[in-house]
Design a protein around this motif. Structure first.
Motif, PDB file in Angstrom:
ATOM      1  N   TYR A   1       0.962  -0.944  -0.149  1.00 13.79           N
ATOM      2  CA  TYR A   1      -0.045  -0.055   0.171  1.00 13.79           C
ATOM      3  C   TYR A   1       0.905   1.302   0.024  1.00 13.79           C
ATOM      4  CZ  TYR A   1      -3.576  -3.174   1.193  1.00 13.79           C
ATOM      5  OH  TYR A   1      -4.532  -4.525   1.334  1.00 13.79           O
TER       6      TYR A   1
ATOM      7  N   GLU B   1       0.396   7.165   1.716  1.00 11.37           N
ATOM      8  CA  GLU B   1      -0.548   8.126   2.062  1.00 11.37           C
ATOM      9  C   GLU B   1      -1.737   7.141   2.707  1.00 11.37           C
ATOM     10  OE1 GLU B   1       0.110   7.368  -2.285  1.00 11.37           O
ATOM     11  OE2 GLU B   1       1.355   8.713  -0.546  1.00 11.37           O
ATOM     12  N   GLU B   2      -1.821   5.728   1.975  1.00 14.59           N
ATOM     13  CA  GLU B   2      -2.958   4.860   2.603  1.00 14.59           C
ATOM     14  C   GLU B   2      -2.756   4.380   3.593  1.00 14.59           C
ATOM     15  OE1 GLU B   2      -5.628   1.322   0.282  1.00 14.59           O
ATOM     16  OE2 GLU B   2      -4.089   2.540  -0.868  1.00 14.59           O
TER      17      GLU B   2
ATOM     18  N   ARG C   1      -3.714   7.191   6.200  1.00 19.46           N
ATOM     19  CA  ARG C   1      -5.208   7.398   6.389  1.00 19.46           C
ATOM     20  C   ARG C   1      -5.647   6.285   7.262  1.00 19.46           C
ATOM     21  NH1 ARG C   1     -10.028   6.837   2.514  1.00 19.46           N
ATOM     22  NH2 ARG C   1     -11.324   8.240   3.384  1.00 19.46           N
ATOM     23  N   PHE C   2      -5.217   4.979   6.918  1.00 19.81           N
ATOM     24  CA  PHE C   2      -5.727   3.764   8.050  1.00 19.81           C
ATOM     25  C   PHE C   2      -5.106   4.097   9.134  1.00 19.81           C
ATOM     26  CE2 PHE C   2      -5.183  -0.371   9.230  1.00 19.81           C
ATOM     27  CZ  PHE C   2      -6.503  -1.001   9.389  1.00 19.81           C
TER      28      PHE C   2
END
Length: 156
Positions: free
Chosen positions: A119, A122-123, A126-127
């Motif tokens: 991933y 930035e993902e 966010r998680f």
């Protein structure tokens, strides 16, 4: 009930790693959970005091003192006085336990790093924010509506 099955199923899995770590070390699961909290806090650069540990493992100060005595006598932790206020105690893992913890959790850490590598950063960020929101929500509920054991029952 929790609607998201991924989050719901992940929580017991994390607890199962701690339970198996306890078995592997020959400790009670509460002692292992405390040891994991101490190790994690050290890894984050923010070692715990006995009071903070007590909050994290949901034990009274007296029960935490007894637990810390067991961990110290087993050679798993040391209590230090690192603050200018000599009354403040800092909990540290012993030099002997860190390699054992790394041996146990090493495969877990490696696999998690591999999974996260799929991933973009930035993902993942966010998680992490999402998980932080979940934790804050749970903390607020525990301090508020659940402070006395649970929400007030409603009449049917």
């Amino acid at each position: 009930m929790l609607k998201n099955s991924v989050v719901r199923s992940a929580i017991p899995r994390a607890a199962e790693f701690t339970r198996r770590f306890a078995t592997w070390l020959g400790l009670h699961s509460t002692d292992a959970a405390a040891l994991v909290e101490i190790l994690y806090a050290e890894d984050q650069g923010a070692p715990l005091s006995p009071a903070r540990l007590s909050e994290r493992v949901s034990l009274s100060s007296g029960a935490t003192a007894i637990l810390l005595n067991r961990l110290e006598q087993a050679g798993h932790i040391v209590r230090t006085r690192e603050s200018t206020d000599r009354r403040v105690v800092t909990l540290r893992s012993s030099p002997d336990i860190r390699p054992r913890a790394m041996a146990f959790f090493g495969p877990y850490s490696e696999r998690m790093a591999e999974a996260m590598a799929a991933y973009p950063p930035e993902e993942i960020e966010r998680f992490e924010q999402f998980l932080g929101t979940l934790r804050s929500t749970m903390d607020a509920l525990l301090a508020g509506e659940y402070a006395n054991g649970g929400p007030t029952p409603t009449a049917s």
